[in-house]
Design a protein around this motif. Structure first.
Motif, mmCIF file in Angstrom:
data_model
loop_
_atom_site.group_PDB
_atom_site.id
_atom_site.type_symbol
_atom_site.label_atom_id
_atom_site.label_comp_id
_atom_site.label_asym_id
_atom_site.label_seq_id
_atom_site.Cartn_x
_atom_site.Cartn_y
_atom_site.Cartn_z
ATOM 1 N N TYR A 140 0.829 -1.209 0.000
ATOM 2 C CA TYR A 140 0.000 0.000 0.000
ATOM 3 C C TYR A 140 0.862 1.257 0.000
ATOM 4 O O TYR A 140 0.564 2.234 -0.698
ATOM 5 C CB TYR A 140 -0.905 -0.023 1.226
ATOM 6 C CG TYR A 140 -1.934 1.090 1.287
ATOM 7 C CD1 TYR A 140 -3.230 0.887 0.830
ATOM 8 C CD2 TYR A 140 -1.617 2.328 1.815
ATOM 9 C CE1 TYR A 140 -4.184 1.894 0.879
ATOM 10 C CE2 TYR A 140 -2.554 3.348 1.880
ATOM 11 C CZ TYR A 140 -3.834 3.124 1.414
ATOM 12 O OH TYR A 140 -4.768 4.131 1.463
ATOM 13 N N VAL A 141 1.931 1.257 0.804
ATOM 14 C CA VAL A 141 2.786 2.449 0.877
ATOM 15 C C VAL A 141 3.892 2.437 -0.175
ATOM 16 O O VAL A 141 4.688 3.376 -0.235
ATOM 17 C CB VAL A 141 3.404 2.612 2.288
ATOM 18 C CG1 VAL A 141 2.313 2.712 3.345
ATOM 19 C CG2 VAL A 141 4.381 1.485 2.612
ATOM 20 N N GLY A 142 3.940 1.381 -0.992
ATOM 21 C CA GLY A 142 4.845 1.372 -2.127
ATOM 22 C C GLY A 142 6.216 0.788 -1.897
ATOM 23 O O GLY A 142 7.141 1.040 -2.686
ATOM 24 N N ASP A 158 11.967 5.681 2.155
ATOM 25 C CA ASP A 158 11.314 4.398 2.404
ATOM 26 C C ASP A 158 11.163 4.138 3.904
ATOM 27 O O ASP A 158 10.192 3.491 4.329
ATOM 28 C CB ASP A 158 12.108 3.257 1.757
ATOM 29 C CG ASP A 158 11.972 3.247 0.238
ATOM 30 O OD1 ASP A 158 11.115 4.001 -0.276
ATOM 31 O OD2 ASP A 158 12.709 2.500 -0.433
ATOM 32 N N ARG A 161 8.046 5.862 4.851
ATOM 33 C CA ARG A 161 6.887 5.084 4.403
ATOM 34 C C ARG A 161 6.674 3.862 5.296
ATOM 35 O O ARG A 161 5.537 3.478 5.582
ATOM 36 C CB ARG A 161 7.083 4.644 2.950
ATOM 37 C CG ARG A 161 6.941 5.770 1.946
ATOM 38 C CD ARG A 161 7.283 5.322 0.538
ATOM 39 N NE ARG A 161 7.016 6.392 -0.402
ATOM 40 C CZ ARG A 161 5.857 6.576 -1.024
ATOM 41 N NH1 ARG A 161 4.857 5.734 -0.815
ATOM 42 N NH2 ARG A 161 5.683 7.575 -1.866
ATOM 43 N N GLU A 191 5.283 12.258 -3.775
ATOM 44 C CA GLU A 191 4.791 10.891 -3.607
ATOM 45 C C GLU A 191 4.094 10.735 -2.256
ATOM 46 O O GLU A 191 3.078 10.045 -2.147
ATOM 47 C CB GLU A 191 5.946 9.901 -3.736
ATOM 48 C CG GLU A 191 6.504 9.805 -5.157
ATOM 49 C CD GLU A 191 7.744 8.942 -5.236
ATOM 50 O OE1 GLU A 191 8.276 8.574 -4.159
ATOM 51 O OE2 GLU A 191 8.190 8.647 -6.355
ATOM 52 N N LEU A 192 4.643 11.380 -1.225
ATOM 53 C CA LEU A 192 4.016 11.356 0.096
ATOM 54 C C LEU A 192 2.641 12.019 0.038
ATOM 55 O O LEU A 192 1.679 11.504 0.612
ATOM 56 C CB LEU A 192 4.901 12.071 1.111
ATOM 57 C CG LEU A 192 4.298 12.257 2.503
ATOM 58 C CD1 LEU A 192 4.122 10.912 3.199
ATOM 59 C CD2 LEU A 192 5.164 13.185 3.352
ATOM 60 N N LYS A 194 0.597 12.200 -2.446
ATOM 61 C CA LYS A 194 -0.338 11.278 -3.099
ATOM 62 C C LYS A 194 -0.762 10.164 -2.142
ATOM 63 O O LYS A 194 -1.929 9.761 -2.124
ATOM 64 C CB LYS A 194 0.302 10.680 -4.351
ATOM 65 C CG LYS A 194 0.509 11.684 -5.478
ATOM 66 C CD LYS A 194 1.207 11.026 -6.658
ATOM 67 C CE LYS A 194 1.457 12.031 -7.779
ATOM 68 N NZ LYS A 194 2.191 11.406 -8.913
ATOM 69 N N LEU A 195 0.183 9.673 -1.334
ATOM 70 C CA LEU A 195 -0.139 8.623 -0.371
ATOM 71 C C LEU A 195 -1.132 9.123 0.671
ATOM 72 O O LEU A 195 -2.103 8.435 1.003
ATOM 73 C CB LEU A 195 1.137 8.125 0.315
ATOM 74 C CG LEU A 195 0.949 7.123 1.462
ATOM 75 C CD1 LEU A 195 0.231 5.864 0.980
ATOM 76 C CD2 LEU A 195 2.299 6.768 2.088
ATOM 77 N N ARG A 198 -4.529 9.407 -0.752
ATOM 78 C CA ARG A 198 -5.132 8.069 -0.884
ATOM 79 C C ARG A 198 -5.644 7.567 0.460
ATOM 80 O O ARG A 198 -6.723 6.979 0.539
ATOM 81 C CB ARG A 198 -4.093 7.091 -1.443
ATOM 82 C CG ARG A 198 -4.635 5.683 -1.651
ATOM 83 C CD ARG A 198 -3.552 4.744 -2.149
ATOM 84 N NE ARG A 198 -4.056 3.389 -2.290
ATOM 85 C CZ ARG A 198 -3.295 2.322 -2.504
ATOM 86 N NH1 ARG A 198 -1.985 2.469 -2.651
ATOM 87 N NH2 ARG A 198 -3.828 1.117 -2.596
ATOM 88 N N LEU A 199 -4.891 7.819 1.523
ATOM 89 C CA LEU A 199 -5.330 7.419 2.856
ATOM 90 C C LEU A 199 -6.649 8.091 3.219
ATOM 91 O O LEU A 199 -7.566 7.455 3.734
ATOM 92 C CB LEU A 199 -4.260 7.778 3.893
ATOM 93 C CG LEU A 199 -3.009 6.897 3.915
ATOM 94 C CD1 LEU A 199 -1.922 7.538 4.743
ATOM 95 C CD2 LEU A 199 -3.351 5.520 4.444
#
Length: 256
Positions: A140-142, A158, A161, A191-192, A194-195, A198-199
């Motif tokens: 989920y977190v990539g 990472d 994440r 990218e964070l 976008k995460l 999404r959450l």
């Protein structure tokens, strides 16, 4: 986003003669991304520590999903649905990424000491389910490809994440993130963002401490500003950004 998930009223916290929080009050609606900003030393992390049971407040209180949580232990608060990350990364550095997330999942497990010792069928089934869910969260977190890597050897982004994945393993209703973009480059920050979007889309409410003003302005629904432990402004990001009290807190009276 009309239902209030977290409501804080008149929170006070002292460290000796220093008043770190002074009558702090605010509310967060379910499904909201709520920003918490302020100069260094404003009391932001102390507020997180009170909300997650690391410190007890000396005045006021807070209710989460209608329940008073002030005075509970950190594990009890996590079990009720508040999870957090830390300003300084606090992973189990010598364990794998997968193991780190599995540890977070244990707040939702049922097997006790005897089950772990005797290795009962129920315990083994539960451990298999924990591992499966941990792998899902890494995906989920990539960072699914990093599952077996030692946490301290992961790239910095990472590791951030991974901390979020471990917090998600507790099944939070409210995810409190303490400067998750600290140390990230522009690509990692995007990218964070976008995460986190999404959450929120997946039903998790977010409380965010962040010094990256661009990220806060583009992500948060509302923002609370603390200065010397006190509320000085609250509202939509662009309104708060123009508030003279906020400008003064960050830049000084002459600039304001």
């Amino acid at each position: 986003m009309s239902e209030v998930l977290l409501r804080c009223a008149n929170l006070d916290k002292r460290f000796g003669g220093v008043l770190a929080l002074a009558e702090v009050g605010f509310s967060i609606k379910r499904g909201e991304i709520y920003g918490l900003i302020g100069p260094n030393g404003a009391g932001k992390t102390t507020l997180f520590d009170v909300l997650t049971g690391i410190y007890a407040s000396e005045g006021g209180g807070f209710r989460f999903a209608g329940e008073a949580l002030a005075g509970l232990r950190p594990d009890e608060i996590a079990a009720r649905g508040i999870a957090r990350t830390f300003q300084n990364i606090r992973l189990f550095g010598n364990l794998s990424a997968l193991d780190n997330v599995m540890i977070g999942r244990h707040v939702r497990t049922r097997a006790g000491v005897f089950g772990a010792i005797l290795r009962t069928r129920a315990t083994l089934a539960e451990e298999a389910a924990i591992e499966k869910r941990a792998l899902e969260l890494l995906g989920y977190v990539g960072i699914a490809a990093r599952a077996n890597d030692v946490a301290r050897e992961l790239p910095y982004g990472d590791q951030r994440r991974l901390e979020i994945a471990r917090a998600l393993a507790t099944e939070p209703k409210l995810l409190a993130l303490d400067e998750p973009a600290a140390g990230m480059n522009a690509t990692e920050t995007q990218e964070l963002k976008k995460l986190l979007e999404r959450l929120r889309a997946d039903g998790i409410t977010i409380l965010l401490i962040e010094h990256d003003v661009k990220l806060v302005m583009g992500l948060c629904d509302r923002v609370l500003v603390l200065d010397y432990g006190r509320n000085i402004a609250e509202g939509p990001p662009r309104e708060v950004q123009r508030d003279p009290r906020v400008i003064e807190a960050y830049l000084g009276g002459a600039a304001a």
